[in-house]
Design an enzyme around this catalytic site. Structure first.
Site, short mmCIF file in Angstrom:
data_model
loop_
_atom_site.label_atom_id
_atom_site.label_comp_id
_atom_site.label_asym_id
_atom_site.label_seq_id
_atom_site.Cartn_x
_atom_site.Cartn_y
_atom_site.Cartn_z
N LYS A 111 0.84 -1.22 0.00
CA LYS A 111 0.00 0.00 0.00
C LYS A 111 0.87 1.25 0.00
O LYS A 111 0.54 2.25 -0.65
CB LYS A 111 -0.93 0.04 1.23
CG LYS A 111 -2.05 -0.93 1.17
CD LYS A 111 -3.13 -0.51 0.18
CE LYS A 111 -4.31 -1.44 0.29
NZ LYS A 111 -5.14 -1.56 -0.87
N LYS A 194 -3.44 -12.75 -10.06
CA LYS A 194 -4.58 -12.64 -9.13
C LYS A 194 -5.69 -11.76 -9.70
O LYS A 194 -5.44 -10.61 -10.06
CB LYS A 194 -4.08 -12.05 -7.79
CG LYS A 194 -5.17 -12.04 -6.73
CD LYS A 194 -4.76 -11.35 -5.45
CE LYS A 194 -6.02 -11.03 -4.65
NZ LYS A 194 -5.91 -9.88 -3.80
N LYS A 197 -10.00 -6.54 -7.99
CA LYS A 197 -10.58 -5.26 -8.40
C LYS A 197 -9.65 -4.12 -7.99
O LYS A 197 -9.66 -3.06 -8.59
CB LYS A 197 -11.98 -5.07 -7.83
CG LYS A 197 -12.07 -5.21 -6.33
CD LYS A 197 -13.50 -5.30 -5.88
CE LYS A 197 -13.62 -5.56 -4.39
NZ LYS A 197 -13.21 -6.89 -3.94
P1 ADP Z 1 -9.70 -7.65 -4.07
O1 ADP Z 1 -8.34 -8.27 -4.01
O2 ADP Z 1 -10.40 -7.84 -5.38
O3 ADP Z 1 -9.71 -6.21 -3.60
P2 ADP Z 1 -10.64 -8.40 -1.45
O4 ADP Z 1 -9.30 -8.01 -0.94
O5 ADP Z 1 -11.81 -7.60 -0.98
O6 ADP Z 1 -10.61 -8.46 -3.03
O7 ADP Z 1 -10.86 -9.93 -1.06
C1 ADP Z 1 -11.89 -10.48 -0.29
C2 ADP Z 1 -11.69 -11.98 -0.12
O8 ADP Z 1 -11.58 -12.61 -1.39
C3 ADP Z 1 -10.42 -12.38 0.65
O9 ADP Z 1 -10.67 -13.54 1.39
C4 ADP Z 1 -9.44 -12.68 -0.44
O10 ADP Z 1 -8.43 -13.58 -0.03
C5 ADP Z 1 -10.34 -13.31 -1.50
N1 ADP Z 1 -9.80 -13.09 -2.85
C6 ADP Z 1 -9.72 -11.92 -3.52
N2 ADP Z 1 -9.19 -12.11 -4.76
C7 ADP Z 1 -8.93 -13.45 -4.85
C8 ADP Z 1 -8.40 -14.28 -5.90
N3 ADP Z 1 -8.04 -13.78 -7.07
N4 ADP Z 1 -8.28 -15.61 -5.65
C9 ADP Z 1 -8.67 -16.15 -4.46
N5 ADP Z 1 -9.18 -15.42 -3.45
C10 ADP Z 1 -9.32 -14.09 -3.63
#
Ligand code: ADP
Ligand code: TRP
Length: 331
Positions: A111, A194, A197
């Site tokens: 970050k 990965k 969003k």
């Molecule tokens: P993003 O990375 O899209 O901002 P979040 O951080 O809000 O999503 O993730 C919420 C949940 O979804 C967490 O448990 C995270 O580990 C899981 N998650 C997010 N992206 C992935 C991915 N590409 N593969 C597996 N799990 C994911």
């Protein structure tokens, strides 16, 4: 019965990575565990969302959760800020957390690199708030994707430290959990490892995407000019297409395209068409429920209020116990 806790930040609609990394596990776990699923709106404030959008984002995630199969009769589903007891637990835990260890956290360093003009204290304290979310209900298991592994290690450290300092055996040591397998990471459509969003909207397929949008996104996914030798190792973008197919398609479909790849006969256009159809088949019932729920405000409000009440009861008990252990007394 185990207690399960997990949260997702309301920073946009839920995508296939959220589903296969976290949601799918939540849904399976709710039948025989004591489950708490929440929308981590305090955590989302670290990136300064627009006040006018915050509530809508929370509502969208709540709708996606319910449409994907989280059942409010089986699970406690709530909004984090409806249970401000988590802030007290964060404060109490943070007295035994060291700034140096927070500065070394991979997500914090990331970050700092990404938003150098907004390195706020909330970002630094993110893992303590997350530990408080989990310890608030004294969780055993936390279904999350692979990227959250380090945060879970820290939660265990903080829990163990608390037990040690106060000479109690109060907090359990919760583990990151994925059903019977390793934690998963769903890749993006843009060739990245990965789907996220936060990294690139274009890498994501949302549960609420229209079928036409899904088809368009998949057809535009990054690929290459195809293998030139049998059994050639796959480039990252191609691995990604196969990983997505492994998540949504039948084993026969996957084996068919593996064979085509290994014998240099693959046509990515055909593979993407099949992948798009399998994703659409997978998301269509969820999308239908999303559309229904979007017009049922009364139900959504009721679910959020009921969840908040149940979560507050559990939180009050933990915070009461923790105050007592620490020595905080009422006059
Ligand atoms: P993003 O990375 O899209 O901002 P979040 O951080 O809000 O999503 O993730 C919420 C949940 O979804 C967490 O448990 C995270 O580990 C899981 N998650 C997010 N992206 C992935 C991915 N590409 N593969 C597996 N799990 C994911
Ligand atoms: N940090 C998690 C993420 O970015 C969201 C989250 C907040 C969470 N508190 C949690 C996940 C507690 C599991 C348990 O995805």
């Amino acid at each position: 019965m185990d207690t399960v806790v997990s949260g997702i930040r309301p920073t946009g609609f839920l995508h296939l990575g959220n589903y296969f990394g976290a949601l799918r596990n939540f849904i399976k776990m709710q039948n025989d565990n004591n489950c708490f699923f929440f929308i981590a709106d305090y955590h989302s404030l670290t990136t300064h969302p627009t006040p006018a959008d915050l509530h809508t984002n929370i509502k969208n995630v709540l709708i996606d959760y319910l449409a994907a199969g989280i059942d409010p009769e089986k699970s406690t589903i709530y909004v984090q800020s409806d249970v401000p007891q988590v802030c007290e637990l964060t404060t109490l835990l943070s007295m035994n957390v060291y700034v140096g260890e927070l500065q070394r956290v991979a997500s914090f360093k990331e970050k700092v690199r990404r938003q150098p003009n907004n390195v706020n204290a909330g970002l630094l304290n993110y893992p303590v708030l997350m530990a408080a979310d989990i310890l608030l209900h004294r969780a055993d298991k936390v279904p999350v994707g692979k990227d959250q592994e380090q945060h879970l290690e820290m939660t265990r450290d903080f829990a163990q430290r608390f037990n040690h300092i106060y000479g109690v055996d109060y907090f359990k040591l919760p583990v990151a959990y994925n059903f019977g397998q390793q934690l998963v990471k769903i890749p993006g459509l843009d060739g990245s490892t990965k789907m996220s969003k936060s990294d690139n909207e274009a890498s994501c397929i949302y549960l609420s995407d229209e079928p036409t949008v899904i088809r368009k996104k998949v057809m535009k996914a990054v690929s290459d000019s195809g293998p030139t030798e049998p059994n050639q190792p796959k480039a990252q973008a191609i691995e990604n297409l196969f990983a997505l197919m492994a998540a949504v398609s039948s084993p026969e479909t996957l084996a068919f395209f593996e064979e085509k790849y290994n014998t240099c006969q693959i046509r990515y256009g055909d593979m993407k068409k099949q992948l798009a159809e399998d994703i659409v088949n997978f998301t269509a019932p969820i999308y239908e429920r999303i559309k229904e729920l979007r017009s049922n405000d009364e139900y959504i409000n009721r679910v959020a209020r009921q969840g908040a009440e149940k979560a507050r009861a559990s939180a009050d008990q933990t915070v009461g116990n923790v105050r007592e252990i620490i020595g905080i007394k009422h006059f």
